[in-house]
Design a protein around this motif. Structure first.
Motif, mmCIF file in Angstrom:
data_model
loop_
_atom_site.group_PDB
_atom_site.id
_atom_site.type_symbol
_atom_site.label_atom_id
_atom_site.label_comp_id
_atom_site.label_asym_id
_atom_site.label_seq_id
_atom_site.Cartn_x
_atom_site.Cartn_y
_atom_site.Cartn_z
ATOM 1 N N ARG A 39 -13.411 -25.729 -34.332
ATOM 2 C CA ARG A 39 -13.662 -24.935 -33.127
ATOM 3 C C ARG A 39 -14.778 -23.965 -33.443
ATOM 4 O O ARG A 39 -15.794 -24.354 -33.975
ATOM 5 C CB ARG A 39 -12.380 -24.215 -32.720
ATOM 6 N N ASN A 40 -14.609 -22.703 -33.169
ATOM 7 C CA ASN A 40 -15.654 -21.732 -33.447
ATOM 8 C C ASN A 40 -15.330 -20.969 -34.739
ATOM 9 O O ASN A 40 -14.190 -20.569 -34.967
ATOM 10 C CB ASN A 40 -15.827 -20.762 -32.282
ATOM 11 N N GLY A 41 -16.326 -20.805 -35.589
ATOM 12 C CA GLY A 41 -16.117 -20.071 -36.842
ATOM 13 C C GLY A 41 -15.183 -20.809 -37.775
ATOM 14 O O GLY A 41 -15.371 -21.970 -38.091
ATOM 15 N N ARG A 42 -14.144 -20.118 -38.215
ATOM 16 C CA ARG A 42 -13.177 -20.715 -39.140
ATOM 17 C C ARG A 42 -12.014 -21.385 -38.421
ATOM 18 O O ARG A 42 -11.122 -21.925 -39.065
ATOM 19 C CB ARG A 42 -12.633 -19.632 -40.069
ATOM 20 N N LYS A 43 -11.997 -21.313 -37.125
ATOM 21 C CA LYS A 43 -10.860 -21.861 -36.362
ATOM 22 C C LYS A 43 -10.948 -23.389 -36.296
ATOM 23 O O LYS A 43 -12.019 -23.964 -36.144
ATOM 24 C CB LYS A 43 -10.850 -21.311 -34.935
ATOM 25 N N SER A 44 -9.796 -24.032 -36.415
ATOM 26 C CA SER A 44 -9.770 -25.494 -36.349
ATOM 27 C C SER A 44 -8.535 -25.957 -35.574
ATOM 28 O O SER A 44 -7.614 -25.185 -35.318
ATOM 29 C CB SER A 44 -9.783 -26.105 -37.747
ATOM 30 N N LEU A 45 -8.541 -27.234 -35.243
ATOM 31 C CA LEU A 45 -7.502 -27.833 -34.428
ATOM 32 C C LEU A 45 -7.125 -29.166 -35.067
ATOM 33 O O LEU A 45 -7.991 -29.964 -35.405
ATOM 34 C CB LEU A 45 -8.065 -28.064 -33.022
ATOM 35 N N THR A 46 -5.841 -29.410 -35.264
ATOM 36 C CA THR A 46 -5.365 -30.673 -35.823
ATOM 37 C C THR A 46 -4.809 -31.518 -34.691
ATOM 38 O O THR A 46 -3.995 -31.040 -33.896
ATOM 39 C CB THR A 46 -4.261 -30.436 -36.868
ATOM 40 N N THR A 47 -5.248 -32.786 -34.599
ATOM 41 C CA THR A 47 -4.760 -33.685 -33.564
ATOM 42 C C THR A 47 -4.022 -34.857 -34.199
ATOM 43 O O THR A 47 -4.419 -35.362 -35.247
ATOM 44 C CB THR A 47 -5.907 -34.229 -32.687
#
Length: 114
Positions: A39-47
């Motif tokens: 996502r933005n910066g250090r943010k992430s999303l696991t699918t």
């Protein structure tokens, strides 16, 4: 031209899409795909996608959220069906959870990313 009755088969294309309806059903495996999206910066999303359709995605999500202390949702996609989304990089955790709970076998999981 003289037809001698010899039929030359067409060339095999290794990059052609495999038709799931045409034979060889025993060799085709259904995989559960675990991916990470930045996502933005250090943010992430696991699918998580590719789980069996008869499973209750909401119950799996509830257990995942409780065990990993993160938020998540189930998204309905036109092409992929139901997809579980979790906050953060939970790829290894989700893989271990799915095998421990007996939802999928270890050799049926594909982890993508980095």
């Amino acid at each position: 031209m003289v037809d001698i009755g010899v039929h030359i088969p067409s060339a095999f294309d290794p990059f052609a899409e495999v038709d799931q309806d045409s034979g060889g059903g025993a060799g085709i495996k259904e995989y559960a795909h675990i991916r990470i999206q930045q996502r933005n910066g250090r943010k992430s999303l696991t699918t998580v996608q590719g789980l069996k359709k008869e499973l209750s995605y909401e119950k799996i999500l509830k257990d995942l959220k409780r065990e990993f202390c993160c938020n998540g949702t189930v998204v309905q996609d036109k092409e992929l069906g139901k997809v579980i989304q979790l906050q953060g990089d939970q790829r290894k955790n989700v893989s271990a959870f799915l095998t421990r709970a007996g939802i999928v076998k270890k050799d049926q999981i594909k982890i993508h990313g980095f």
